[in-house]
Write a protein that holds these residues in place. Structure first.
Motif, short mmCIF file in Angstrom:
data_model
loop_
_atom_site.label_atom_id
_atom_site.label_comp_id
_atom_site.label_asym_id
_atom_site.label_seq_id
_atom_site.Cartn_x
_atom_site.Cartn_y
_atom_site.Cartn_z
N LYS A 1 42.31 33.27 40.86
CA LYS A 1 43.16 34.22 41.60
C LYS A 1 42.41 35.52 41.86
O LYS A 1 42.48 36.09 42.95
CB LYS A 1 44.45 34.50 40.81
CG LYS A 1 45.54 33.48 41.03
CD LYS A 1 46.91 34.13 40.76
CE LYS A 1 48.03 33.45 41.51
NZ LYS A 1 48.39 32.15 40.99
N ALA A 2 41.71 36.00 40.84
CA ALA A 2 40.98 37.26 40.98
C ALA A 2 39.86 37.11 42.00
O ALA A 2 39.63 37.99 42.83
CB ALA A 2 40.41 37.71 39.62
N GLN A 3 39.20 35.94 41.95
CA GLN A 3 38.09 35.66 42.87
C GLN A 3 38.57 35.65 44.33
O GLN A 3 37.96 36.29 45.19
CB GLN A 3 37.47 34.30 42.50
CG GLN A 3 36.29 33.90 43.35
CD GLN A 3 35.06 34.75 43.01
OE1 GLN A 3 34.59 34.73 41.87
NE2 GLN A 3 34.57 35.50 43.99
N SER A 4 39.69 34.97 44.59
CA SER A 4 40.14 34.86 45.98
C SER A 4 40.64 36.21 46.50
O SER A 4 40.44 36.57 47.66
CB SER A 4 41.20 33.77 46.12
OG SER A 4 42.44 34.24 45.71
N LEU A 5 41.28 36.99 45.62
CA LEU A 5 41.75 38.31 46.03
C LEU A 5 40.54 39.23 46.30
O LEU A 5 40.53 40.02 47.25
CB LEU A 5 42.67 38.91 44.95
CG LEU A 5 43.35 40.24 45.27
CD1 LEU A 5 44.13 40.19 46.57
CD2 LEU A 5 44.29 40.64 44.13
N LEU A 6 39.53 39.08 45.46
CA LEU A 6 38.30 39.87 45.61
C LEU A 6 37.66 39.59 46.97
O LEU A 6 37.22 40.50 47.68
CB LEU A 6 37.34 39.51 44.48
CG LEU A 6 36.17 40.45 44.22
CD1 LEU A 6 36.65 41.88 43.99
CD2 LEU A 6 35.38 39.98 43.01
N LYS A 7 37.67 38.32 47.34
CA LYS A 7 37.10 37.93 48.63
C LYS A 7 37.83 38.63 49.77
O LYS A 7 37.20 39.08 50.74
CB LYS A 7 37.20 36.40 48.82
CG LYS A 7 35.98 35.67 48.33
CD LYS A 7 36.04 34.22 48.79
CE LYS A 7 35.09 33.37 47.94
NZ LYS A 7 35.66 32.06 47.64
N ARG A 8 39.15 38.68 49.65
CA ARG A 8 39.93 39.32 50.71
C ARG A 8 39.56 40.81 50.85
O ARG A 8 39.46 41.33 51.94
CB ARG A 8 41.42 39.17 50.43
CG ARG A 8 42.25 39.60 51.62
CD ARG A 8 43.73 39.39 51.43
NE ARG A 8 44.08 38.06 50.98
CZ ARG A 8 45.22 37.79 50.32
NH1 ARG A 8 46.05 38.76 50.04
NH2 ARG A 8 45.51 36.59 49.95
N TYR A 9 39.35 41.46 49.70
CA TYR A 9 38.97 42.87 49.72
C TYR A 9 37.59 43.07 50.36
O TYR A 9 37.38 43.98 51.13
CB TYR A 9 38.97 43.48 48.31
CG TYR A 9 40.34 44.01 47.91
CD1 TYR A 9 40.79 45.23 48.39
CD2 TYR A 9 41.16 43.28 47.06
CE1 TYR A 9 42.03 45.72 48.03
CE2 TYR A 9 42.40 43.76 46.70
CZ TYR A 9 42.84 44.98 47.18
OH TYR A 9 44.06 45.46 46.83
N LEU A 10 36.68 42.17 50.00
CA LEU A 10 35.32 42.32 50.53
C LEU A 10 35.32 42.11 52.04
O LEU A 10 34.64 42.83 52.78
CB LEU A 10 34.37 41.34 49.83
CG LEU A 10 34.21 41.64 48.32
CD1 LEU A 10 33.30 40.61 47.65
CD2 LEU A 10 33.71 43.05 48.07
#
Lengths: 313, 309
Positions: free
Chosen positions: B295-304
């Motif tokens: 979950k953290a990884q996919s949200l991080l991707k969205r931010y990047l």
């Protein structure tokens, strides 16, 4: 037990009914219950005076006769003894009763019960008709709340053990100024003399008992002291812009000042003052919230997510 | 704990309070009087017997209070000295000021009432010489509580708008309220939920609004809760220990010490670890650990992606 209380009631009646100061001699001769040796009667009377004063009854000491000023006399002035709330109507009584009822089953239950009995003894019918149907209830507090309250009203200093943010046990000593409750927690604040600054404490972070120390009337409470103003002094409000998924993140949506529909998402604006707890509440909503502004908040979210990935990978 | 008063003092206080109370409620039954003072009728009878002996010095029939209570109903005459209630003590004034502040928080849209409350608070504050300001609010609305209590007594059905924080879901439910309970300082409503056809527990501070329904859709209630044993997680805390202790409801917390937590909701533990922004690491169970990372990884991707625009 009833012998003693009977004597105290009779003493109160006699001191209230008299228009002039009564001497000890008159009191011992006329009021029932002062029996025994001179010495024991004297001691009994001293204790009785202290007991009545502990109930908040104001016993005045005065000279009997200006020409023969050799013996002190005692009386209770009716205007000090009796409840006087100025002109109050039934609606005021209803509001005051509701205010007291908010403590039912709570930390100040006994104090509030005695207030209710007094209000019901005034002979003014409570008029609830113009007041909305309310059932107020105070946020839960430990019994230590009563100690803090007592210390504020008598202006006694207090000492206690406090759990610091890294869970260390700190000994604190303060002059307590005020009490407040917010979001389900009780706070008290005052002057920390060792640090010489105003501090605020959350009651449920106090370990064990709060001790009242020193003598009453130890300090003055500054008339402009405002607990919440001093709590929020350091933080000023900032504006954030967030994208939140529709029908999600209700807690944040409730705080919004502006909502813009963007299909699957909504863009909201809101104010926040504590950056650390605001970051926590954004993360609580997982991938249903994306921070758009301010940039430093966005950066903090990214840092936190990076850490979460690293620690759980 | 504030110092407890010795028994004879409490007794004297009650005797002094009784005289004005009976004066304002002539003919009250012994039972009601005992209930008002929160004592047994036996104790009340003893109190009245004691008061009966009290009066002005001289203690003849002329000076004693004229108290009658043997019929089971209480009247008082000849008690002019004590007939007014006693003035408020400091603690009583502060308890009222705090209560008024809470009331104001509940009726803040009604300007007349707010003015009225402010005026009472000012007068009380001056009386007690209390300068400090009091600010009190409670996440539980006084209006909503009053409606729930009314619905429980009247056995009415409520339509509630409820926000579940763990699932982050907002739902409308029809419930039959059964009782209110306090646990760990939080107030809960136990109610039969028609949507789930089972007994459900609601946090009252999460009920956003409610309506009392006229026509109760009464059905046979099956008071079975779906029991669940919950599960255990293992966490390590690296900073902000007091916050972690309060968030995860721990007895104690130590830096880098593995701690076991029992919970019922996976949603809750995932969200709590997220909201700890790095101060808490979940070690086990491994599937929740993997879910947090994913979950953290996919949200991080969205931010990047957002930053690249």
């Amino acid at each position: 037990m009833s012998r003693k209380s009977e004597r105290l009631v009779n003493l109160t009646i006699a001191l209230l009914a008299t228009k002039r100061y009564l001497t000890k001699g008159e009191i011992f001769r006329s009021i029932e219950g002062y029996e025994g040796s001179e010495e024991s009667v004297e001691r009994m009377f001293e204790r009785d005076k202290d007991d009545l004063r502990s109930l908040g009854i104001d016993i005045e000491v005065g000279g009997l006769d200006p020409l023969f000023n050799d013996e002190a006399g005692y009386r209770i002035k009716p205007e000090n003894y009796s409840l006087d709330l100025g002109s109050v109507n039934g609606e005021d009584i209803a509001l005051l009763s509701l205010a007291a009822q908010a403590w039912k089953g709570q930390a100040l239950n006994d104090v509030a019960h005695s207030v209710l009995l007094k209000l019901q003894s005034m002979g003014i019918e409570s008029d609830i008709s113009s007041v909305p149907h309310l059932a107020p209830r105070m946020a839960w507090a430990s019994d230590e709340l009563a100690t803090v309250l007592d210390a504020i009203t008598t202006r006694n200093r207090i000492s206690f053990t406090y759990l610091s943010s890294d869970l260390a046990h700190e000994n604190r000593e303060i002059a307590p100024y005020a009490l407040a409750s917010s979001a389900g927690h009780w706070y008290f604040g005052g002057l920390d003399s060792t640090k010489n600054s105003l501090r605020t404490f959350r009651l449920d972070r106090v370990l064990g008992e709060i001790q009242s120390i020193g003598k009453p009337d130890n300090f003055e409470i500054p008339s402009n002291f405002d607990l919440f103003a001093s709590m929020n002094e350091s933080s000023h409000s900032q504006v954030a812009v967030l994208d939140i998924r529709k029908d999600k993140a209700f807690g944040l949506r409730k705080m919004s000042t502006d909502i813009e529909d963007k299909g699957e998402w909504e863009r909201i604006k809101l104010n926040y003052s504590d950056p650390s707890s605001f970051l926590d509440s954004i993360l609580w909503y997982l991938d249903d919230v994306v921070v758009i502004e301010p940039p430093d908040l966005q950066k903090q979210v990214i840092e936190a997510l990076t850490l979460l990935v690293k620690n759980h990978g | 704990m504030a110092k407890a008063k010795p028994a004879p003092i409490i007794h004297t206080e009650r005797l002094l309070a009784l005289v004005p109370f009976i004066t304002a409620h002539q003919g009250i039954s012994l039972k009601d009087l005992a209930a008002a003072f929160d004592v047994t009728t036996k104790t009340m009878n003893d109190d009245l017997t004691t008061l009966w002996m009290c009066g002005l010095p001289g203690y003849t029939a002329l000076e004693l209070m004229d108290l009658s209570f043997d019929s089971g109903y209480v009247t008082i005459r000849n008690a002019p000295t004590l007939k007014a209630p006693r003035s408020l003590g400091m603690e009583e004034i502060v308890a009222l000021l705090l209560g008024l502040s809470l009331l104001k928080d509940s009726v803040n849209e009604n300007k007349d009432l707010v003015d009225r409350i402010n005026s009472l608070a000012t007068r009380l504050g001056e009386k007690g010489g209390i300068a400090a300001k009091f600010s009190v609010s409670n996440p539980v609305s006084s209006l909503i509580r009053a409606q729930i209590i009314a619905a429980i007594t009247e056995q009415q059905t409520l339509s509630i708008a409820y926000h579940s924080l763990y699932n982050d879901e907002f739902s409308h439910r029809e419930v039959k309220p059964l009782e209110m309970r306090i646990d760990g300082g939080v107030e809960y409503l136990f109610a039969y939920c028609y949507k789930a056809s089972a007994l459900r527990v609601f946090r009252i501070d999460r009920i956003e609004s409610l309506n009392i329904l006229d026509n109760a859709t009464d059905q046979l209630m099956d008071k079975q809760t779906t029991a669940s044993d919950g599960f255990y997680s293992s966490l390590i805390f690296s900073s902000r220990l007091r916050l972690m202790k309060e968030r995860f409801d721990l007895q104690d917390a130590e830096v880098n010490q593995e701690t076991t937590i029992h919970s019922f909701s996976k949603q809750w533990i995932v969200r709590s670890v997220f909201a700890s922004s790095g101060s808490a690491d979940l070690q086990a169970p491994s599937e929740i650990r993997a879910e947090i990372a994913q979950k953290a990884q996919s949200l991080l991707k969205r931010y990047l992606a957002l930053q690249k625009i």
